[in-house]
Each structure stands twice: as C-alpha cells, then as structure tokens.
Design a protein around this motif. Structure first.
Motif, PDB file in Angstrom:
ATOM      1  N   TYR A  64       0.827  -1.201   0.000  1.00 53.15           N
ATOM      2  CA  TYR A  64       0.000   0.000   0.000  1.00 53.15           C
ATOM      3  C   TYR A  64       0.865   1.256   0.000  1.00 53.15           C
ATOM      4  CZ  TYR A  64      -3.047   3.716   1.643  1.00 53.15           C
ATOM      5  OH  TYR A  64      -3.715   4.912   1.761  1.00 53.15           O
ATOM      6  N   LEU A  65       1.857   1.302   0.899  1.00 56.25           N
ATOM      7  CA  LEU A  65       2.734   2.469   0.954  1.00 56.25           C
ATOM      8  C   LEU A  65       3.551   2.604  -0.327  1.00 56.25           C
ATOM      9  CD1 LEU A  65       4.000   2.395   4.646  1.00 56.25           C
ATOM     10  CD2 LEU A  65       2.272   3.887   3.616  1.00 56.25           C
ATOM     11  N   GLN A  66       3.989   1.478  -0.849  1.00 53.44           N
ATOM     12  CA  GLN A  66       4.746   1.503  -2.099  1.00 53.44           C
ATOM     13  C   GLN A  66       3.890   2.076  -3.224  1.00 53.44           C
ATOM     14  OE1 GLN A  66       6.044  -2.223  -3.944  1.00 53.44           O
ATOM     15  NE2 GLN A  66       8.136  -1.420  -3.876  1.00 53.44           N
ATOM     16  N   SER A  67       2.619   1.717  -3.259  1.00 50.68           N
ATOM     17  CA  SER A  67       1.747   2.253  -4.306  1.00 50.68           C
ATOM     18  C   SER A  67       1.510   3.747  -4.111  1.00 50.68           C
ATOM     19  CB  SER A  67       0.420   1.488  -4.344  1.00 50.68           C
ATOM     20  OG  SER A  67      -0.340   1.727  -3.193  1.00 50.68           O
ATOM     21  N   LYS A  68       1.449   4.222  -2.860  1.00 52.93           N
ATOM     22  CA  LYS A  68       1.318   5.656  -2.599  1.00 52.93           C
ATOM     23  C   LYS A  68       2.559   6.399  -3.098  1.00 52.93           C
ATOM     24  CE  LYS A  68      -1.627   7.490  -0.370  1.00 52.93           C
ATOM     25  NZ  LYS A  68      -2.852   8.175  -0.812  1.00 52.93           N
ATOM     26  N   VAL A  69       3.727   5.798  -2.928  1.00 51.22           N
ATOM     27  CA  VAL A  69       4.981   6.395  -3.395  1.00 51.22           C
ATOM     28  C   VAL A  69       4.956   6.506  -4.923  1.00 51.22           C
ATOM     29  CG1 VAL A  69       7.471   5.979  -3.594  1.00 51.22           C
ATOM     30  CG2 VAL A  69       6.325   5.681  -1.397  1.00 51.22           C
ATOM     31  N   VAL A  70       4.486   5.467  -5.594  1.00 49.39           N
ATOM     32  CA  VAL A  70       4.402   5.478  -7.057  1.00 49.39           C
ATOM     33  C   VAL A  70       3.443   6.572  -7.523  1.00 49.39           C
ATOM     34  CG1 VAL A  70       3.643   4.171  -9.087  1.00 49.39           C
ATOM     35  CG2 VAL A  70       5.055   3.073  -7.345  1.00 49.39           C
ATOM     36  N   ARG A  71       2.268   6.669  -6.896  1.00 55.52           N
ATOM     37  CA  ARG A  71       1.286   7.689  -7.282  1.00 55.52           C
ATOM     38  C   ARG A  71       1.834   9.091  -7.034  1.00 55.52           C
ATOM     39  NH1 ARG A  71       0.164   4.468 -10.059  1.00 55.52           N
ATOM     40  NH2 ARG A  71      -1.294   2.815  -9.683  1.00 55.52           N
ATOM     41  N   ALA A  72       2.565   9.270  -5.943  1.00 50.38           N
ATOM     42  CA  ALA A  72       3.163  10.574  -5.649  1.00 50.38           C
ATOM     43  C   ALA A  72       4.175  10.949  -6.727  1.00 50.38           C
ATOM     44  CB  ALA A  72       3.831  10.553  -4.274  1.00 50.38           C
ATOM     45  N   LYS A  73       4.982   9.989  -7.129  1.00 45.95           N
ATOM     46  CA  LYS A  73       5.975  10.245  -8.191  1.00 45.95           C
ATOM     47  C   LYS A  73       5.282  10.592  -9.499  1.00 45.95           C
ATOM     48  CE  LYS A  73      10.231   9.649 -10.149  1.00 45.95           C
ATOM     49  NZ  LYS A  73      10.002   9.998 -11.506  1.00 45.95           N
ATOM     50  N   GLU A  74       4.221   9.867  -9.838  1.00 48.46           N
ATOM     51  CA  GLU A  74       3.467  10.163 -11.054  1.00 48.46           C
ATOM     52  C   GLU A  74       2.911  11.582 -11.007  1.00 48.46           C
ATOM     53  OE1 GLU A  74       0.484   7.131 -11.165  1.00 48.46           O
ATOM     54  OE2 GLU A  74       1.787   5.708 -12.194  1.00 48.46           O
ATOM     55  N   ARG A  75       2.394  11.985  -9.847  1.00 48.71           N
ATOM     56  CA  ARG A  75       1.795  13.316  -9.714  1.00 48.71           C
ATOM     57  C   ARG A  75       2.847  14.405  -9.860  1.00 48.71           C
ATOM     58  NH1 ARG A  75       0.347  17.428 -10.360  1.00 48.71           N
ATOM     59  NH2 ARG A  75      -1.272  18.651  -9.337  1.00 48.71           N
ATOM     60  N   LEU A  76       4.011  14.211  -9.247  1.00 52.31           N
ATOM     61  CA  LEU A  76       5.078  15.197  -9.355  1.00 52.31           C
ATOM     62  C   LEU A  76       5.649  15.242 -10.766  1.00 52.31           C
ATOM     63  CD1 LEU A  76       6.860  14.722  -5.922  1.00 52.31           C
ATOM     64  CD2 LEU A  76       5.232  16.491  -6.590  1.00 52.31           C
ATOM     65  N   ASP A  77       5.762  14.102 -11.410  1.00 53.84           N
ATOM     66  CA  ASP A  77       6.220  14.076 -12.806  1.00 53.84           C
ATOM     67  C   ASP A  77       5.255  14.842 -13.703  1.00 53.84           C
ATOM     68  OD1 ASP A  77       8.476  12.619 -12.180  1.00 53.84           O
ATOM     69  OD2 ASP A  77       7.659  10.701 -12.881  1.00 53.84           O
TER      70      ASP A  77
END
Length: 98
Positions: free
Chosen positions: A66-79
């Motif tokens: 779950y936390l790993q997926s939040k990290v991925v979504r955060a990176k996508e949003r910042l990108d």
C-alpha cells in the motif's frame, strides 16, 4: 461526499491543469510532495527520494505494498506537475518571441 467536496476545494486552489492532474491521478500536489518529502520540484531530489522509499517499502523486504503504491502515485503526480511547468515555460517563451 465529504471526500469529494474536499477534493473539489483542493482543485479550486490549484491551476486548472494542475487541478486536472490531481483529479486524474487521485493525489494532490501537496500530498505528493509530503509523501516524497520534497519541498520544491527538483527532479533529482524527487527521483532520489522515490528510489529510496520504493525500495524500503518493497514487500519482499517486509515493506507495505500500500505504501509503495502511494509512493508510485506521488511520483506520477510530481512528474505530471513537472511536465505542466515545462509546457508553461515553453509557451511563455513562444509568447515572449512574438
């Protein structure tokens, strides 16, 4: 309903393109910055923090999917925000030339 109202309120405080990105990805710019622990949009720092957080939250080392997926979504949003900023800068350059 309350969650939707909060998301709409966040969207009103952001630029139109940025608000659209928040709705599509499902995470606000501010939340993405908090997750990846960055205060400004520095691509190198974003990538460094992303790599670290992705690795330590890997399920194979006892992390949380779950936390790993939040990290991925955060990176996508910042990108996406970096892409929007680059596009805005490019458009400003074109307008300055005319």
């Amino acid at each position: 309903a309350a969650s939707r109202a909060a998301a709409d309120a966040r969207g009103r405080s952001e630029r139109p393109q940025s608000a659209a990105a928040s709705r599509i990805i499902g995470i606000s710019l501010q939340e993405a910055q908090q997750i990846l622990n960055v205060s400004n949009l520095n691509p190198e720092q974003i990538q460094k923090n992303y790599d670290h957080l992705f690795k330590v939250n890997d399920k194979s080392v006892g992390g949380s999917f779950y936390l790993q997926s939040k990290v991925v979504r955060a990176k996508e949003r910042l990108d996406e925000e970096l892409r929007i900023q680059a596009k805005d800068e490019k458009e400003k350059g074109w307008k300055a030339e005319t």
